[in-house]
Design an enzyme around this catalytic site. Sequence first.
Site, mmCIF file in Angstrom:
data_model
loop_
_atom_site.group_PDB
_atom_site.id
_atom_site.type_symbol
_atom_site.label_atom_id
_atom_site.label_comp_id
_atom_site.label_asym_id
_atom_site.label_seq_id
_atom_site.Cartn_x
_atom_site.Cartn_y
_atom_site.Cartn_z
ATOM 1 N N LYS A 212 0.748 -1.039 -0.093
ATOM 2 C CA LYS A 212 -0.004 0.069 0.074
ATOM 3 C C LYS A 212 0.786 1.338 0.046
ATOM 4 O O LYS A 212 0.663 2.034 -0.779
ATOM 5 C CB LYS A 212 -0.977 -0.029 1.211
ATOM 6 C CG LYS A 212 -1.948 1.062 1.353
ATOM 7 C CD LYS A 212 -2.805 0.903 2.616
ATOM 8 C CE LYS A 212 -3.838 2.196 2.620
ATOM 9 N NZ LYS A 212 -4.699 2.117 3.692
ATOM 10 N N GLU A 218 10.463 -4.518 4.551
ATOM 11 C CA GLU A 218 10.610 -6.146 4.144
ATOM 12 C C GLU A 218 10.364 -6.253 2.730
ATOM 13 O O GLU A 218 10.949 -6.724 2.041
ATOM 14 C CB GLU A 218 9.483 -6.769 5.132
ATOM 15 C CG GLU A 218 10.075 -6.779 6.782
ATOM 16 C CD GLU A 218 9.250 -6.011 7.353
ATOM 17 O OE1 GLU A 218 8.773 -4.698 6.815
ATOM 18 O OE2 GLU A 218 8.668 -6.206 8.430
ATOM 19 N N GLY A 274 -4.894 -1.922 5.070
ATOM 20 C CA GLY A 274 -4.214 -2.969 4.572
ATOM 21 C C GLY A 274 -4.826 -4.515 4.987
ATOM 22 O O GLY A 274 -4.747 -5.335 3.881
ATOM 23 N N ARG A 275 -5.227 -4.508 6.053
ATOM 24 C CA ARG A 275 -5.806 -6.086 6.531
ATOM 25 C C ARG A 275 -7.218 -6.160 5.882
ATOM 26 O O ARG A 275 -7.852 -7.293 5.935
ATOM 27 C CB ARG A 275 -5.702 -6.258 7.839
ATOM 28 C CG ARG A 275 -6.444 -5.153 8.708
ATOM 29 C CD ARG A 275 -6.250 -5.140 10.083
ATOM 30 N NE ARG A 275 -6.529 -3.853 10.970
ATOM 31 C CZ ARG A 275 -5.928 -2.842 11.230
ATOM 32 N NH1 ARG A 275 -4.895 -2.795 10.426
ATOM 33 N NH2 ARG A 275 -6.470 -1.729 11.913
ATOM 34 N N GLU A 360 -4.955 -6.891 14.856
ATOM 35 C CA GLU A 360 -4.383 -5.501 14.506
ATOM 36 C C GLU A 360 -5.467 -4.521 14.234
ATOM 37 O O GLU A 360 -5.084 -3.302 14.754
ATOM 38 C CB GLU A 360 -3.763 -5.500 12.925
ATOM 39 C CG GLU A 360 -2.703 -4.297 12.664
ATOM 40 C CD GLU A 360 -1.871 -4.630 11.621
ATOM 41 O OE1 GLU A 360 -0.892 -4.967 11.562
ATOM 42 O OE2 GLU A 360 -2.468 -4.290 10.332
ATOM 43 N N HIS A 391 -4.529 -33.172 18.017
ATOM 44 C CA HIS A 391 -3.655 -33.936 18.555
ATOM 45 C C HIS A 391 -2.391 -33.033 19.198
ATOM 46 O O HIS A 391 -1.146 -33.507 18.963
ATOM 47 C CB HIS A 391 -2.912 -35.067 17.419
ATOM 48 C CG HIS A 391 -4.222 -36.076 16.880
ATOM 49 N ND1 HIS A 391 -4.120 -37.351 17.652
ATOM 50 C CD2 HIS A 391 -5.077 -35.724 15.833
ATOM 51 C CE1 HIS A 391 -5.111 -37.928 16.995
ATOM 52 N NE2 HIS A 391 -5.646 -36.983 15.891
ATOM 53 N N LYS A 519 9.386 -0.553 14.301
ATOM 54 C CA LYS A 519 9.892 -0.356 12.805
ATOM 55 C C LYS A 519 10.911 0.920 12.935
ATOM 56 O O LYS A 519 12.064 0.671 12.731
ATOM 57 C CB LYS A 519 8.566 0.313 11.897
ATOM 58 C CG LYS A 519 7.712 -0.531 11.253
ATOM 59 C CD LYS A 519 6.973 -0.056 10.123
ATOM 60 C CE LYS A 519 5.675 -0.518 9.894
ATOM 61 N NZ LYS A 519 4.757 0.093 9.221
HETATM 62 O O1 F6P Z 1 1.960 -4.290 9.648
HETATM 63 C C1 F6P Z 1 1.595 -3.151 9.777
HETATM 64 C C2 F6P Z 1 1.116 -2.834 8.308
HETATM 65 O O2 F6P Z 1 1.110 -1.499 8.174
HETATM 66 C C3 F6P Z 1 -0.189 -3.512 7.881
HETATM 67 O O3 F6P Z 1 -1.300 -3.053 8.460
HETATM 68 C C4 F6P Z 1 -0.020 -3.715 6.556
HETATM 69 O O4 F6P Z 1 -1.000 -4.578 6.093
HETATM 70 C C5 F6P Z 1 1.448 -3.924 6.340
HETATM 71 O O5 F6P Z 1 1.901 -3.461 7.447
HETATM 72 C C6 F6P Z 1 1.960 -3.862 5.063
HETATM 73 O O6 F6P Z 1 1.823 -2.409 4.565
HETATM 74 P P1 F6P Z 1 2.077 -2.016 3.180
HETATM 75 O O7 F6P Z 1 0.983 -2.620 2.421
HETATM 76 O O8 F6P Z 1 2.313 -0.731 2.900
HETATM 77 O O9 F6P Z 1 3.437 -2.642 2.620
#
Ligand code: F6P
Length: 552
Positions: A212, A218, A274-275, A360, A391, A519
């Site tokens: 987003k 990452e 995002g979620r 979240e 199990h 972060k």
């Molecule tokens: O973990 C925090 C967060 O902002 C989530 O809400 C989101 O889904 C994820 O990081 C990834 O963010 P982006 O889509 O901006 O890379």
Amino acid sequence: MAKTPPSPSPDLAPIWQSLQAHAGEMKKQHLRDMFAANPARFRDFSLSHGEMLLDFSKNLIDAKTLRLLEKLAQQAELESWITRMFRGDRINNTENRAVLHTALRAPADAEVTVDGQNVIPEVHRVLGQMENFCARVHDGSWTGYTGKAITDIVNIGIGGSDLGPHMVSTALRPYWKDGLSAHFVSNVDGTDINETLARLNPETTLFIIASKTFTTRETMTNAHTARQWFLDNSENRHSHVGRHFVAVSTNASAVQAFGIDKDNMFEFWDWVGGRYSLWSAIGLPITLIVGMDNFRKLLAGAHEMDEHFRHADFLQNMPVILGLLGVWYRNFLGASNHAILPYDHSLRLLPAYLQQADMESNGKGVSRDGNPVDWDTGPIIWGQPGTNGQHAFFQLIHQGTEMVPADFILPARTHHPISEHHEILCANCIAQTEALMRGKTEEEAREELAAAGMDEAQIEALAPHKVFPGNKPTNTIVLRQLTPFNLGKLIALYEHKIFVESIIWNINAFDQWGVELGKQLANVIEHELDSAGDCSSHDSSTNGLVNYLKRQ
Ligand code: F6P
């Protein structure tokens, strides 16, 4: 008399107190007796809608519980909050954003305005762009740099830009297009991308960089590694990158700076959290792997749940019922966690997906207006698919000291009707909810031991270990089959459940400030790990760990 816990607002104090008193009464009851007293309990406490059944009869509730919970929802003005969300009010107050994942699955003739602008035509424009792109990949007219058709899709994203598409693509494995495979890379640990790239041919691989913000450390690290791998293993020509990298983002300038043409960028908007984003272009890997028709069915299923949520009376409303039960256990019966137990191997990623969706969203310690909450909010969400969980951790649910309300999710029909597998799976799912509800009395345990030929002393010693207290609450959600439509509906059910809880708890379910601090500090430590000399800017533990790692 038990002390009444503080309620989420002064207006809710009386109903909160009534629920607290009622919980005291209900704690004295046993589900086994409630079933015996009311043979119509299943009829009274289950709902069916289309191809979905929700049996909530194995909960520690009676008609009065539901009446009180309904009143709670009314007094928390749930109905008006639902209206405000669907019509695009900026209910994500700390980010000043509308919350419109529901608009992503609305039909083309719907109208939802943000800042006076109807967003639906834009939603359908991007769906059209996704459809065209998928058609080209599927018919082979979109090729890699050597002219070969694409065989592998790699989605690089994390959190909401990974969990949703990954979970849905896995769940819809029977619908995958022939000749295509999907891979998901999320972890910044180089193992993830390394193991994935090792399986791929650069000539036939398409990378989707899904973020987003297009700034997530990452994702950008993995994206750069993937691009370098591609260049190193093709003809090292930057002009080939465009055929192998596309982006999904709200940040057009960062996408272009990465080197992806804006024509190969699929847009979404700040009003998609995002979620809650798998319904947007973040769903591109889903559309590629199962086809646009199936993606549209997924959207249609979610829309069906949206309509149900908007229009059904609270006590006939599946997400409202699930949300109110969540509040009941969390705030009145002391449950700290909630298990998601899909009896479907294809739904094995659902617990991880719902961990983000729920934790979240509702893992918040201040109310909407920024005051510390004095009441419990989101529970810990965890789970594993059945029957594997039986199990592993079911022992604790049956006989441990923690109450674990659990959702069992089961498709009535399987995509893999091989010998008696599905009957065994179904039998186990239903048997577990029965066992959790009934338990086994000491008398029953003793009878069983006697029937097995034990003598009195042995029975005496073993009987306490063989007792199951029962009275453990469960919901059972049955889908006719795990189709794209029903999966969409199931996910939307949980999204709205989470929303209902957040309204009762008076928290904002749509921000996630809690992920920021780690972060920020990671950025600092990353530089320190890379610089010469000992680090001394933190506490002794943090310094010690940084310096230990530097010496290795
Ligand atoms: O973990 C925090 C967060 O902002 C989530 O809400 C989101 O889904 C994820 O990081 C990834 O963010 P982006 O889509 O901006 O890379």
